[in-house]
Motif scaffolding. Structure first.
Motif, PDB file in Angstrom:
ATOM      1  N   ILE A 263      27.179  -2.590  59.325  1.00  0.00           N
ATOM      2  CA  ILE A 263      27.662  -2.393  58.009  1.00  0.00           C
ATOM      3  C   ILE A 263      28.483  -3.334  57.327  1.00  0.00           C
ATOM      4  CG2 ILE A 263      29.105  -0.937  56.573  1.00  0.00           C
ATOM      5  CD1 ILE A 263      26.794   0.493  57.835  1.00  0.00           C
ATOM      6  N   THR A 264      27.790  -4.057  56.451  1.00  0.00           N
ATOM      7  CA  THR A 264      28.352  -5.181  55.636  1.00  0.00           C
ATOM      8  C   THR A 264      29.384  -4.676  54.617  1.00  0.00           C
ATOM      9  OG1 THR A 264      26.721  -5.002  53.932  1.00  0.00           O
ATOM     10  CG2 THR A 264      26.139  -6.427  55.788  1.00  0.00           C
ATOM     11  N   ALA A 265      29.976  -5.838  53.972  1.00  0.00           N
ATOM     12  CA  ALA A 265      31.117  -5.257  53.074  1.00  0.00           C
ATOM     13  C   ALA A 265      30.527  -4.578  51.792  1.00  0.00           C
ATOM     14  CB  ALA A 265      31.906  -6.644  52.562  1.00  0.00           C
ATOM     15  N   GLY A 270      29.347   0.814  49.244  1.00  0.00           N
ATOM     16  CA  GLY A 270      28.579   1.954  48.923  1.00  0.00           C
ATOM     17  C   GLY A 270      29.088   3.210  49.760  1.00  0.00           C
ATOM     18  N   PHE A 271      29.499   3.092  50.789  1.00  0.00           N
ATOM     19  CA  PHE A 271      29.774   4.176  51.248  1.00  0.00           C
ATOM     20  C   PHE A 271      31.194   4.833  50.777  1.00  0.00           C
ATOM     21  CE2 PHE A 271      33.239   5.450  54.944  1.00  0.00           C
ATOM     22  CZ  PHE A 271      32.266   6.619  55.317  1.00  0.00           C
ATOM     23  N   VAL A 272      32.048   3.930  50.151  1.00  0.00           N
ATOM     24  CA  VAL A 272      33.145   4.552  49.442  1.00  0.00           C
ATOM     25  C   VAL A 272      32.829   5.364  48.052  1.00  0.00           C
ATOM     26  CG1 VAL A 272      35.310   3.727  48.270  1.00  0.00           C
ATOM     27  CG2 VAL A 272      34.578   2.745  50.472  1.00  0.00           C
ATOM     28  N   GLY A 273      31.635   4.591  47.647  1.00  0.00           N
ATOM     29  CA  GLY A 273      31.324   5.482  46.520  1.00  0.00           C
ATOM     30  C   GLY A 273      30.698   6.803  46.660  1.00  0.00           C
ATOM     31  N   LEU A 274      29.904   6.813  47.801  1.00  0.00           N
ATOM     32  CA  LEU A 274      29.365   7.939  48.255  1.00  0.00           C
ATOM     33  C   LEU A 274      30.171   8.978  48.646  1.00  0.00           C
ATOM     34  CD1 LEU A 274      26.300   8.452  48.607  1.00  0.00           C
ATOM     35  CD2 LEU A 274      26.491   7.931  50.953  1.00  0.00           C
TER      36      LEU A 274
ATOM     37  N   GLN B  48      25.316   5.101  38.792  1.00  0.00           N
ATOM     38  CA  GLN B  48      25.736   3.805  39.487  1.00  0.00           C
ATOM     39  C   GLN B  48      26.248   3.964  41.004  1.00  0.00           C
ATOM     40  OE1 GLN B  48      26.066   0.908  37.773  1.00  0.00           O
ATOM     41  NE2 GLN B  48      25.120   2.127  35.881  1.00  0.00           N
ATOM     42  N   VAL B  49      26.668   5.111  41.237  1.00  0.00           N
ATOM     43  CA  VAL B  49      27.101   5.371  42.932  1.00  0.00           C
ATOM     44  C   VAL B  49      26.059   5.303  43.647  1.00  0.00           C
ATOM     45  CG1 VAL B  49      28.117   6.974  44.106  1.00  0.00           C
ATOM     46  CG2 VAL B  49      29.563   6.602  42.162  1.00  0.00           C
ATOM     47  N   VAL B  50      24.928   5.911  43.322  1.00  0.00           N
ATOM     48  CA  VAL B  50      23.765   6.079  43.954  1.00  0.00           C
ATOM     49  C   VAL B  50      23.283   4.636  44.409  1.00  0.00           C
ATOM     50  CG1 VAL B  50      21.642   7.346  44.386  1.00  0.00           C
ATOM     51  CG2 VAL B  50      23.304   8.479  43.532  1.00  0.00           C
ATOM     52  N   LEU B  51      23.157   4.086  43.235  1.00  0.00           N
ATOM     53  CA  LEU B  51      22.457   2.681  43.287  1.00  0.00           C
ATOM     54  C   LEU B  51      23.328   1.705  44.226  1.00  0.00           C
ATOM     55  CD1 LEU B  51      20.445   1.743  41.352  1.00  0.00           C
ATOM     56  CD2 LEU B  51      21.801   0.755  40.066  1.00  0.00           C
ATOM     57  N   ARG B  52      24.850   1.871  44.202  1.00  0.00           N
ATOM     58  CA  ARG B  52      25.572   1.091  45.003  1.00  0.00           C
ATOM     59  C   ARG B  52      25.563   1.533  46.577  1.00  0.00           C
ATOM     60  NH1 ARG B  52      31.379   1.071  42.900  1.00  0.00           N
ATOM     61  NH2 ARG B  52      30.654   2.977  41.901  1.00  0.00           N
ATOM     62  N   SER B  53      25.200   2.732  46.756  1.00  0.00           N
ATOM     63  CA  SER B  53      25.289   3.114  48.134  1.00  0.00           C
ATOM     64  C   SER B  53      23.964   2.913  48.968  1.00  0.00           C
ATOM     65  CB  SER B  53      25.487   4.703  48.084  1.00  0.00           C
ATOM     66  OG  SER B  53      24.310   5.365  47.606  1.00  0.00           O
ATOM     67  N   LEU B  54      22.803   2.099  48.271  1.00  0.00           N
ATOM     68  CA  LEU B  54      21.688   2.091  48.917  1.00  0.00           C
ATOM     69  C   LEU B  54      21.583   1.048  50.147  1.00  0.00           C
ATOM     70  CD1 LEU B  54      18.993   1.947  45.962  1.00  0.00           C
ATOM     71  CD2 LEU B  54      19.568   3.827  47.386  1.00  0.00           C
ATOM     72  N   PRO B  55      22.624   0.178  49.621  1.00  0.00           N
ATOM     73  CA  PRO B  55      22.772  -1.086  51.049  1.00  0.00           C
ATOM     74  C   PRO B  55      23.121  -0.276  52.158  1.00  0.00           C
ATOM     75  CG  PRO B  55      23.683  -1.716  48.795  1.00  0.00           C
ATOM     76  CD  PRO B  55      23.195  -0.438  48.561  1.00  0.00           C
ATOM     77  N   LEU B  56      24.008   0.642  51.867  1.00  0.00           N
ATOM     78  CA  LEU B  56      24.663   1.338  53.304  1.00  0.00           C
ATOM     79  C   LEU B  56      23.323   1.954  54.122  1.00  0.00           C
ATOM     80  CD1 LEU B  56      26.874   2.790  54.723  1.00  0.00           C
ATOM     81  CD2 LEU B  56      26.652   4.867  53.168  1.00  0.00           C
ATOM     82  N   PHE B  57      22.224   2.478  53.459  1.00  0.00           N
ATOM     83  CA  PHE B  57      21.172   3.067  54.184  1.00  0.00           C
ATOM     84  C   PHE B  57      20.280   1.919  54.556  1.00  0.00           C
ATOM     85  CE2 PHE B  57      22.623   6.422  51.681  1.00  0.00           C
ATOM     86  CZ  PHE B  57      23.156   7.219  52.316  1.00  0.00           C
ATOM     87  N   ALA B  58      20.113   0.714  53.964  1.00  0.00           N
ATOM     88  CA  ALA B  58      19.401  -0.277  54.433  1.00  0.00           C
ATOM     89  C   ALA B  58      19.925  -1.097  55.492  1.00  0.00           C
ATOM     90  CB  ALA B  58      19.404  -1.255  53.226  1.00  0.00           C
ATOM     91  N   GLY B  59      21.491  -0.799  55.641  1.00  0.00           N
ATOM     92  CA  GLY B  59      22.144  -1.426  56.807  1.00  0.00           C
ATOM     93  C   GLY B  59      22.071  -0.918  58.071  1.00  0.00           C
TER      94      GLY B  59
END
Lengths: 435, 60
Positions: A263-265, A270-274, B48-59
């Motif tokens: 998990i990158t920064a 994104g995790f915090v937003g989720l 905006q939140v969903v957009l920012r959370s995409l890298p989480l699933f890519a990671g």
């Protein structure tokens, strides 16, 4: 028209959860691109949020009875003046580079706006929706969770727009945000109305056999403080928020350290937003469910399932994939939000609608207490673990077990909640006489 | 055509304290506009939140 009015208030004041967006720009007001020696330190800036949360709790407790007396419209108007005024005063503080003015503005004035604004629509919604008080208050309090989702990208966009080689643009951003939030809050002010005494929705017939914990009488705010039920709910709210807020504040480093190299920064952000999204959904989902299965049952789920999830987190952190970890934390966060949103309906069930706003305001001191307890517990326990030579990824294990222990206390307190003794209740006739 | 009585009552002093006889449904258009007013910014925030959370699933 009442639910959108309430939602407008909570969507606005929920911006407080996104205040950390300003931390970095506020620490570079003089240096602009880097922090200069004369710039404010992050620890100094951190006090702005803390002061606002303390004043949220204090003002909700102090002004609750005043709100019941003057009605939601005047209270919301004062909240609008204070909250947006907090931005304007802070803009001046940033312009003059005087931190005490920012403390006074966003911290004290804004915090008072937060407290009054938070409790203003709650008792009104309970009165309009006697058939579904959980759903109604959940809808409004959901807005508080969603406020950060609007506040954060809005602030980022405005800072981008106003920043220049000679300014970080915080002062201008505060001015615009103050104006935007004042408009949104005023929409709530002009729209809100309270129903007449004894009003019921069409086709709603109150059950002839109400649940054991649902009173048809009322308890005033001062008397409520003398009942064990109030203090049991205080502990219930406090432990639920302590557990949630503790891990919420550490969510980003936690997932990065538990899944090092995976998990990158950016992904952690994104995790915090989720988690905020789960928090928002939980506020509506769980409180609506409480209308069907009862407040005591839903809190038993928060604490029982929550306890299990906290105990499972260290094991989920050892897996190769973060998906189950994210889902586990999502469920925890949904119940954290649900705990906030269901409490007004629990209060209404036990103490009636007469001064439920004032009682709710006093109960919110549990939130202020948890706001200090949660981060302190998580940070200090982690530090002790790391100093003792425990691996960073493993340092959260003890914390999770302590949080599970806190939820066990909540489970016991919830089990002990019984109906309020008849000697504390004001009967309907006396209530109409203004007692 | 807006409901004139509804608008008139809005200007009356103490409007937030209604009498039993005054409780009537708000015009549908007002309700729709009110919901749009609050839900558009909320949906934008969620997007905006969903957009920012995409890298989480890519990671992952």
């Amino acid at each position: 028209m009442i639910p959108p009015a309430a939602l407008a208030i909570h969507l606005s004041i929920g911006q407080v959860y996104a205040f950390s967006v300003f931390n970095l720009p506020l620490s570079q007001i003089i240096g602009v691109t880097v922090s200069a020696p004369a710039d404010w330190k992050l620890t100094t800036i951190g006090w702005i949020f803390s002061i606002a949360i303390v004043f949220l709790g204090l003002s909700a407790a102090v002004f609750g009875k005043w709100l019941e007396r003057v009605g939601p419209r005047k209270a919301m108007f004062v909240a609008a003046l204070c909250f947006s005024g907090g931005f304007f005063v802070s803009a001046l503080g940033v312009h003059l580079h005087q931190i005490w003015i920012v403390y006074l503005g966003y911290g004290v004035l804004g915090g008072i706006g937060l407290g009054i604004g938070y409790i203003s629509p709650v008792s009104t919604l309970i009165k309009w929706f006697p058939d579904r008080p959980g759903m109604a208050t959940g809808m409004a309090i959901m807005g508080f969770g969603g406020g950060a989702m609007i506040g954060s990208p809005l602030a980022v966009a405005l800072l981008d727009y106003f920043s220049s080689p000679i300014s970080v643009g915080v002062s201008e951003t505060f001015l615009v945000m103050g104006a935007i939030y004042f408009s949104l809050l005023m929409f709530g002010v002009v729209t809100v109305r309270i129903p007449p005494e004894g009003w019921k929705p069409e086709n709603f017939v109150p059950s002839s056999k109400p649940g054991k914990l649902i009173t048809s009488n009322h308890v005033d705010a001062d008397t409520a403080l003398k009942t064990p039920q109030f203090w049991l709910l205080w502990v219930i709210l406090c432990v639920n928020v302590t557990a949630g807020i503790g891990v919420l504040g550490q969510a980003s480093p936690m997932i990065q350290e538990m899944f090092e190299g995976v998990i990158t920064a950016e992904a952690a952000a994104g995790f915090v937003g989720l988690l905020s999204l789960f928090n928002l959904i939980g506020r509506f989902f769980w409180s609506s469910l409480s209308d069907k299965i009862g407040r005591k049952t839903v809190y038993a789920i928060y604490f029982g399932l929550g306890l299990l999830m906290y105990a499972l987190i260290p094991s989920l952190g050892r897996l190769d994939t973060a998906i189950l970890f994210v889902i586990g934390f999502g469920i925890i966060m949904s119940m954290y939000g649900g705990g906030f949103a269901t409490i007004p309906a629990y209060l209404r069930d036990l103490f009636g609608t007469y001064q439920v706003g004032a009682i709710h305001g006093r109960l919110l001191t549990a939130w202020s207490t948890a706001g200090i307890l949660g981060p302190v517990l998580v940070n200090y326990i982690r530090e002790i673990q790391i100093n003792a030579g425990v691996d960073k990824a493993e340092a959260y294990t003890v914390t999770m077990y302590i949080m599970a222990g806190l939820l066990l206390i909540g489970l016991v307190c919830n089990y002990l909640v019984k109906e309020v003794d008849a000697k504390h209740q004001l009967f309907k006739e006396k209530k109409r006489e203004g007692l | 055509m807006p409901n004139i009585n509804f608008l008139k009552r809005k200007r009356e002093k103490g409007y937030d304290k209604m009498k039993e006889s005054e409780v009537e449904k708000s015009p549908v258009i007002y309700i729709v506009l009110a919901w749009l007013f609050v839900s558009i910014p909320l949906m934008w925030g969620i997007y905006q939140v969903v957009l920012r959370s995409l890298p989480l699933f890519a990671g992952s």
